[in-house]
Design a protein around this motif. Structure first.
Motif, PDB file in Angstrom:
ATOM      1  N   ARG A 178      -5.226  35.393   0.907  1.00 50.08           N
ATOM      2  CA  ARG A 178      -5.534  33.999   0.788  1.00 50.08           C
ATOM      3  C   ARG A 178      -4.839  33.122  -0.307  1.00 50.08           C
ATOM      4  O   ARG A 178      -4.572  31.956  -0.106  1.00 50.08           O
ATOM      5  N   ASP A 179      -4.633  33.887  -1.384  1.00 51.17           N
ATOM      6  CA  ASP A 179      -4.056  33.176  -2.718  1.00 51.17           C
ATOM      7  C   ASP A 179      -3.197  34.071  -3.219  1.00 51.17           C
ATOM      8  O   ASP A 179      -3.500  35.524  -3.164  1.00 51.17           O
ATOM      9  N   GLU A 180      -2.405  33.668  -4.119  1.00 53.75           N
ATOM     10  CA  GLU A 180      -1.777  34.575  -5.340  1.00 53.75           C
ATOM     11  C   GLU A 180      -2.743  35.505  -6.001  1.00 53.75           C
ATOM     12  O   GLU A 180      -2.110  36.567  -6.375  1.00 53.75           O
ATOM     13  N   GLN A 181      -3.805  35.014  -6.367  1.00 52.66           N
ATOM     14  CA  GLN A 181      -4.722  35.745  -7.173  1.00 52.66           C
ATOM     15  C   GLN A 181      -5.178  37.083  -6.207  1.00 52.66           C
ATOM     16  O   GLN A 181      -5.224  38.047  -6.888  1.00 52.66           O
ATOM     17  N   ALA A 182      -5.345  36.727  -4.960  1.00 53.38           N
ATOM     18  CA  ALA A 182      -5.711  38.152  -4.470  1.00 53.38           C
ATOM     19  C   ALA A 182      -4.528  39.085  -4.408  1.00 53.38           C
ATOM     20  O   ALA A 182      -4.749  40.249  -4.460  1.00 53.38           O
ATOM     21  N   ILE A 183      -3.073  38.636  -4.141  1.00 50.46           N
ATOM     22  CA  ILE A 183      -2.055  39.437  -4.217  1.00 50.46           C
ATOM     23  C   ILE A 183      -2.055  40.415  -5.569  1.00 50.46           C
ATOM     24  O   ILE A 183      -1.732  41.487  -5.545  1.00 50.46           O
ATOM     25  N   GLN A 184      -2.399  39.681  -6.711  1.00 46.75           N
ATOM     26  CA  GLN A 184      -2.105  40.101  -7.891  1.00 46.75           C
ATOM     27  C   GLN A 184      -3.167  41.061  -8.199  1.00 46.75           C
ATOM     28  O   GLN A 184      -3.038  42.209  -8.709  1.00 46.75           O
ATOM     29  N   SER A 185      -4.498  41.154  -7.627  1.00 43.44           N
ATOM     30  CA  SER A 185      -5.576  41.981  -7.952  1.00 43.44           C
ATOM     31  C   SER A 185      -5.383  43.055  -7.215  1.00 43.44           C
ATOM     32  O   SER A 185      -5.416  44.258  -7.586  1.00 43.44           O
ATOM     33  N   TRP A 186      -4.636  43.111  -6.006  1.00 42.52           N
ATOM     34  CA  TRP A 186      -4.060  44.332  -5.461  1.00 42.52           C
ATOM     35  C   TRP A 186      -2.936  44.959  -5.983  1.00 42.52           C
ATOM     36  O   TRP A 186      -3.036  46.220  -6.098  1.00 42.52           O
ATOM     37  N   LYS A 187      -1.902  44.233  -6.474  1.00 40.82           N
ATOM     38  CA  LYS A 187      -0.975  44.791  -7.119  1.00 40.82           C
ATOM     39  C   LYS A 187      -1.336  45.679  -8.424  1.00 40.82           C
ATOM     40  O   LYS A 187      -0.746  46.678  -8.734  1.00 40.82           O
ATOM     41  N   ILE A 188      -2.265  45.187  -9.164  1.00 35.71           N
ATOM     42  CA  ILE A 188      -2.601  46.092 -10.324  1.00 35.71           C
ATOM     43  C   ILE A 188      -3.655  46.894 -10.040  1.00 35.71           C
ATOM     44  O   ILE A 188      -4.366  47.531 -10.976  1.00 35.71           O
ATOM     45  N   ASN A 189      -4.380  47.001  -8.748  1.00 37.53           N
ATOM     46  CA  ASN A 189      -5.163  48.151  -8.329  1.00 37.53           C
ATOM     47  C   ASN A 189      -4.669  49.434  -8.812  1.00 37.53           C
ATOM     48  O   ASN A 189      -3.497  49.847  -8.512  1.00 37.53           O
ATOM     49  N   LEU A 190      -5.532  50.171  -9.681  1.00 35.75           N
ATOM     50  CA  LEU A 190      -4.913  51.688 -10.075  1.00 35.75           C
ATOM     51  C   LEU A 190      -4.720  52.560  -9.013  1.00 35.75           C
ATOM     52  O   LEU A 190      -3.387  53.135  -9.101  1.00 35.75           O
ATOM     53  N   GLU A 191      -5.474  52.667  -8.053  1.00 33.28           N
ATOM     54  CA  GLU A 191      -4.766  53.570  -6.909  1.00 33.28           C
ATOM     55  C   GLU A 191      -3.551  53.089  -6.260  1.00 33.28           C
ATOM     56  O   GLU A 191      -2.637  53.836  -5.864  1.00 33.28           O
ATOM     57  N   HIS A 192      -3.473  51.982  -6.112  1.00 35.51           N
ATOM     58  CA  HIS A 192      -2.311  51.344  -5.731  1.00 35.51           C
ATOM     59  C   HIS A 192      -1.142  51.465  -6.512  1.00 35.51           C
ATOM     60  O   HIS A 192      -0.081  51.802  -6.216  1.00 35.51           O
ATOM     61  N   GLN A 193      -1.401  51.513  -7.935  1.00 33.99           N
ATOM     62  CA  GLN A 193      -0.170  51.568  -8.584  1.00 33.99           C
ATOM     63  C   GLN A 193       0.314  53.038  -8.615  1.00 33.99           C
ATOM     64  O   GLN A 193       1.513  53.473  -8.734  1.00 33.99           O
ATOM     65  N   GLU A 194      -0.607  53.854  -8.665  1.00 30.04           N
ATOM     66  CA  GLU A 194       0.015  55.508  -8.403  1.00 30.04           C
ATOM     67  C   GLU A 194       0.609  55.331  -6.991  1.00 30.04           C
ATOM     68  O   GLU A 194       1.596  56.157  -6.886  1.00 30.04           O
ATOM     69  N   ALA A 195       0.375  54.777  -5.899  1.00 34.60           N
ATOM     70  CA  ALA A 195       0.998  54.925  -4.771  1.00 34.60           C
ATOM     71  C   ALA A 195       2.401  54.292  -4.982  1.00 34.60           C
ATOM     72  O   ALA A 195       3.423  54.942  -4.635  1.00 34.60           O
ATOM     73  N   GLN A 196       2.357  53.079  -5.571  1.00 31.70           N
ATOM     74  CA  GLN A 196       3.600  52.356  -5.986  1.00 31.70           C
ATOM     75  C   GLN A 196       4.668  53.241  -6.763  1.00 31.70           C
ATOM     76  O   GLN A 196       5.674  53.540  -6.299  1.00 31.70           O
ATOM     77  N   LYS A 197       4.032  54.236  -7.635  1.00 31.93           N
ATOM     78  CA  LYS A 197       5.030  55.176  -8.521  1.00 31.93           C
ATOM     79  C   LYS A 197       5.548  56.267  -7.476  1.00 31.93           C
ATOM     80  O   LYS A 197       6.815  56.535  -7.699  1.00 31.93           O
ATOM     81  N   LEU A 198       4.681  56.830  -6.421  1.00 27.62           N
ATOM     82  CA  LEU A 198       5.212  57.894  -5.747  1.00 27.62           C
ATOM     83  C   LEU A 198       6.104  57.210  -4.819  1.00 27.62           C
ATOM     84  O   LEU A 198       6.863  57.783  -4.372  1.00 27.62           O
ATOM     85  N   GLY A 199       5.893  55.856  -4.221  1.00 29.52           N
ATOM     86  CA  GLY A 199       6.382  55.006  -3.211  1.00 29.52           C
ATOM     87  C   GLY A 199       8.173  55.117  -3.846  1.00 29.52           C
ATOM     88  O   GLY A 199       9.232  55.609  -3.223  1.00 29.52           O
ATOM     89  N   GLN A 200       8.221  54.686  -5.179  1.00 29.73           N
ATOM     90  CA  GLN A 200       9.492  54.587  -5.849  1.00 29.73           C
ATOM     91  C   GLN A 200       9.996  56.028  -5.990  1.00 29.73           C
ATOM     92  O   GLN A 200      11.407  56.013  -5.815  1.00 29.73           O
ATOM     93  N   LYS A 201       9.474  57.022  -6.409  1.00 22.75           N
ATOM     94  CA  LYS A 201      10.205  58.202  -6.730  1.00 22.75           C
ATOM     95  C   LYS A 201      10.621  58.980  -5.663  1.00 22.75           C
ATOM     96  O   LYS A 201      11.359  59.702  -5.626  1.00 22.75           O
TER      97      LYS A 201
END
Lengths: 104, 104
Positions: A61-84
């Motif tokens: 819907r908007d940038e705030q929704a993207i931001q909420s998902w970006k900083i979601n803790l489970e998503h941050q774990e996934a992002q780290k594994l994705g990068q590594k």
């Protein structure tokens, strides 16, 4: 699926490694379930071919929704594994949709 | 591939029919060659899976470049065949990229 502009699209282009395919698939499913809980998540499309190249487009819907998902803790774990481990490379484009058309 | 914002992305999500696969592939190649000649075309990513679902994201300097390609005569022929014969459905999102990140 299209929506009434303006809305946002996050384009994620990636090349999978050969590592941990089962773990990756399980995480991908978890991430879809997680994103769907975010206020302002509209939907997504995802395709990966046999070479491991994939494009996922998620709609917000908007940038705030993207931001909420970006900083979601489970998503941050996934992002780290994705990068590594899971992606040889990836590109992200965050863009505001101005027009949308569909043929069904 | 990412670029320095602002630029535009055209997201094309489609479901191929089973018709005319060789003709489609030849046309797709021609369309890539044609788009590359447009002033303001930056690049593209494309993935299609075994079910025939595909996502192509093309990147453009500005709206004028997108418009030039939209009205290109060979491209208009291809669009007609696409609507009539090659795609069960498709969605188009035209969006202005505000941020871009990459991991290589």
């Amino acid at each position: 699926m299209i929506f009434t502009p303006p809305y946002y699209v996050v384009v994620f282009v990636s090349q999978r490694t050969e590592q941990d395919i089962a773990a990756y698939d399980a995480m991908a499913e978890k991430m879809v379930a997680g994103a769907q809980k975010v206020d302002g998540f509209l939907g997504f499309d995802s395709v990966r071919d046999q070479t491991g190249k994939g494009i996922t487009t998620s709609y917000w819907r908007d940038e705030q929704a993207i931001q909420s998902w970006k900083i979601n803790l489970e998503h941050q774990e996934a992002q780290k594994l994705g990068q590594k481990r899971w992606y040889e490379y990836y590109d992200l484009h965050i863009a505001k949709v101005e027009r949308a058309y569909s043929k069904s």
